[in-house]
Scaffold this motif. Sequence first.
Motif: not given
Length: 308
Positions: A139, A141-142, A145, A147
């Motif tokens: 997964r 993510t940044t 937000g 994703d």
Amino acid sequence: MLAVTAHDHVPSGPVAVLANPTAGRGRHRGLLPLLLARLERAGRPVRLLAAGNPAEAEAACRAAVADGAGALVAVGGDGTVHRALQAVAGTSVPFGPVPAGTGNDFAVETGFPADPVAAVEVIVEALRAGRSHPVDLARLTTADGGDRWYGAVLAAGFDAIVNERANRMRWPRGPRRYDLAILVELARLRPRRYRLRLDGAEHELDAVLVAVGNTPSYGGGMRICPDADPSDGLLDVVVGGRINRRTLIRVKPRIYQGTHVTHPLVRSYRARTVELDAAGITTYVDGERAFDLPVRITAVPAAVRLLR
């Protein structure tokens, strides 16, 4: 070898199929009617999803899962699989990748036959038996937000830079565009400073190649993270350090066998969570453009159930 546990439950409901007719430069386009007919032998309604572009494909997969699909099947390459994974990851809806693209790394590395018809037979048998196998996903993510899920490999070095250049080029078309992009970026090759945090442990290093793998290969069989195992709950991180042009040209063919990791300038790590940052890098996951660095990558055990 995947050491995974079979589960004897597949939700009832139709089999939704995402097909990319342009995958693999269209060489399997004529197979789709046969593949759909074979899927019907599982005794479920089969529904072909309509999509004109990658964003529509992803939306169609999400809608199918929300509407009660009993399974999702993706006919195409790693890009098609990537779109489908966004819909099934973290759900009980099982997934079947049918390798029909230029790069079929996720399907092949998780145990499906490379032949599309043979892969469909495996999926049909699993549907009939109500069987699915859980495997891990990564997964991404940044901080703001963003994703994404991915199944195979995140590229954040030379290969990502080549992809980014090729995607900006209007000429030439087809594979020659990538060949030209490689030549241009080889001429500009320089190590970049990366900040890497592996399960909280900080590393600062200069590198030309960084890959984070859930499975071993990307780019149609390049075993960039040869020891990655999508059932161990971990990510494999491979870093090519201060490598010059001549060394990169010499080492790159070894990636197909995975023997590049024995080179003294290549280091390998393993972690559950990887935080990665460098200036001016856009990441690619499953061959698809993703986020600019910095990003956080987390191994998510048993995030998807495969029909095999």
